[in-house]
Design a protein around this motif. Structure first.
Motif, PDB file in Angstrom:
ATOM      1  N   UNK A  30       0.826  -1.208   0.000  1.00  0.00           N
ATOM      2  CA  UNK A  30       0.000   0.000   0.000  1.00  0.00           C
ATOM      3  C   UNK A  30       0.858   1.256   0.000  1.00  0.00           C
ATOM      4  N   UNK A  31       1.966   1.218   0.708  1.00  0.00           N
ATOM      5  CA  UNK A  31       2.862   2.370   0.761  1.00  0.00           C
ATOM      6  C   UNK A  31       3.593   2.542  -0.565  1.00  0.00           C
ATOM      7  N   UNK A  32       4.018   1.445  -1.153  1.00  0.00           N
ATOM      8  CA  UNK A  32       4.665   1.516  -2.458  1.00  0.00           C
ATOM      9  C   UNK A  32       3.700   2.054  -3.519  1.00  0.00           C
ATOM     10  N   UNK A  33       2.432   1.660  -3.436  1.00  0.00           N
ATOM     11  CA  UNK A  33       1.441   2.147  -4.393  1.00  0.00           C
ATOM     12  C   UNK A  33       1.253   3.651  -4.288  1.00  0.00           C
ATOM     13  N   UNK A  34       1.530   4.209  -3.112  1.00  0.00           N
ATOM     14  CA  UNK A  34       1.442   5.661  -2.917  1.00  0.00           C
ATOM     15  C   UNK A  34       2.756   6.366  -3.263  1.00  0.00           C
ATOM     16  N   UNK A  35       3.681   5.607  -3.871  1.00  0.00           N
ATOM     17  CA  UNK A  35       4.990   6.132  -4.275  1.00  0.00           C
ATOM     18  C   UNK A  35       5.813   6.613  -3.089  1.00  0.00           C
ATOM     19  N   UNK A  36       5.555   6.015  -1.926  1.00  0.00           N
ATOM     20  CA  UNK A  36       6.428   6.173  -0.772  1.00  0.00           C
ATOM     21  C   UNK A  36       7.185   4.853  -0.605  1.00  0.00           C
ATOM     22  N   UNK A  37       7.943   4.721   0.478  1.00  0.00           N
ATOM     23  CA  UNK A  37       8.753   3.521   0.663  1.00  0.00           C
ATOM     24  C   UNK A  37       8.621   3.047   2.102  1.00  0.00           C
ATOM     25  N   UNK A  38       8.471   1.735   2.279  1.00  0.00           N
ATOM     26  CA  UNK A  38       8.293   1.148   3.607  1.00  0.00           C
ATOM     27  C   UNK A  38       9.583   0.497   4.085  1.00  0.00           C
ATOM     28  N   UNK A  39       9.961   0.807   5.319  1.00  0.00           N
ATOM     29  CA  UNK A  39      10.950   0.012   6.036  1.00  0.00           C
ATOM     30  C   UNK A  39      10.188  -0.683   7.161  1.00  0.00           C
ATOM     31  N   UNK A  40      10.568  -1.920   7.485  1.00  0.00           N
ATOM     32  CA  UNK A  40       9.671  -2.753   8.281  1.00  0.00           C
ATOM     33  C   UNK A  40      10.367  -3.406   9.470  1.00  0.00           C
ATOM     34  N   UNK A  41       9.617  -3.496  10.563  1.00  0.00           N
ATOM     35  CA  UNK A  41      10.046  -4.226  11.751  1.00  0.00           C
ATOM     36  C   UNK A  41       8.932  -5.201  12.115  1.00  0.00           C
ATOM     37  N   UNK A  42       9.268  -6.468  12.209  1.00  0.00           N
ATOM     38  CA  UNK A  42       8.280  -7.512  12.477  1.00  0.00           C
ATOM     39  C   UNK A  42       8.145  -7.723  13.976  1.00  0.00           C
ATOM     40  N   UNK A  43       6.944  -7.488  14.493  1.00  0.00           N
ATOM     41  CA  UNK A  43       6.669  -7.705  15.915  1.00  0.00           C
ATOM     42  C   UNK A  43       6.343  -9.156  16.232  1.00  0.00           C
ATOM     43  N   UNK A  44       5.782  -9.862  15.234  1.00  0.00           N
ATOM     44  CA  UNK A  44       5.359 -11.243  15.466  1.00  0.00           C
ATOM     45  C   UNK A  44       5.323 -11.998  14.143  1.00  0.00           C
TER      46      UNK A  44
END
Length: 268
Positions: A30-44
């Motif tokens: 969803x963030x990529x579709x908005x032409x932004x970029x996601x960095x991610x941290x997995x909680x579970x």
């Protein structure tokens, strides 16, 4: 052609859904579709598919804290999106992370149950949400059952008032779980602000619609949109993603978060 536009970064903190319909993978799409970029941290980590969730494996709070700190220092995110948390100890870590960047807009999608109804929180986690995390967030995006669980209120308006007493300046209560012909989403803001949007109810059930909406809004806030504009735009994008959903498994449909990307575009 090289993309010369600097894309805003959104830090996504949430669970990993191996089916790809919800969780961190949905956030990133969803963030990529908005032409932004996601960095991610997995909680579970989770054991789930389109038919339901079987088990959650929360990650170590210290590990989550380290990853958040390193990503914030490296990528300077312009917004934070929080989804599935896992357990109450993780909230204490998230509070520390948020408090060090108090100007960053935080969007909280309070994942209290899976899309097929499995409960994902206990009393300790609920209390941490109510009294320690919600007031640190710019926007909280519960569906109506989640809002009722968080507040013990019943109507959307009463739920929103209670959530605002917990400290949330903006509350978006979605009507996806109502038994109505249209989905009515209600945004409540400071000084009595209220606005409603109605969307035709689609005929199927979907895996990851809440993740999609909250992440779409977070991406738009990262771009600098004002709250009402970001919420309106994020809803339209999410509804289109559900309208064009596809079957990736046996049960719930998967939102097509790249619905406006044609196969020919990938070859360019």
């Amino acid at each position: 052609m090289k993309d010369s536009v600097e894309r805003p970064v959104v830090l996504c903190i949430g669970g990993h859904d191996p089916s790809g319909g919800a969780g961190i993978l949905a956030d990133a799409e969803a963030i990529q579709a908005a032409k932004a970029f996601a960095v991610t941290v997995v909680t579970a980590l989770t054991d789930q598919d389109t038919c339901g969730l079987r088990r959650i494996f929360p990650q170590r709070p210290e590990q989550i804290a380290d990853q958040c700190r390193h990503l914030i220092a490296d990528s300077s995110p312009r917004a934070i999106k929080i989804g599935l948390i896992g357990n109450s100890n993780i909230i204490r870590i998230l509070n520390e992370v948020i408090d060090k960047k108090p100007k960053l807009p935080v969007v909280l999608d309070p994942v209290l149950a899976s899309g097929t109804g499995q409960t994902l929180v206990d009393a300790a986690l609920l209390n941490q949400l109510r009294y320690h995390l919600i007031h640190r967030c710019r926007l909280i995006t519960p569906n109506l059952p989640e809002a009722r669980t968080l507040t013990d209120a019943h109507t959307p308006e009463d739920c929103a008032k209670r959530l605002q007493t917990y400290g949330a300046p903006w509350v978006l209560i979605t009507g996806t779980h109502d038994d109505t012909q249209e989905v009515v989403n209600r945004l409540y803001g400071p000084d009595g602000f209220q606005q409603e949007w109605s969307w035709p109810r689609l005929p199927d059930t979907y895996h990851g619609s809440g993740c999609t909406l909250a992440s779409a809004i977070a991406a738009r806030l990262a771009w600098g949109m004002e709250m009402v504009e970001a919420v309106a735009s994020g809803q339209f994008y999410t509804w289109q993603s559900l309208k064009h959903a596809f079957r990736s498994g046996r049960c719930q449909l998967t939102p097509n978060r790249f619905h406006d990307l044609h196969p020919s575009d990938t070859a360019q």
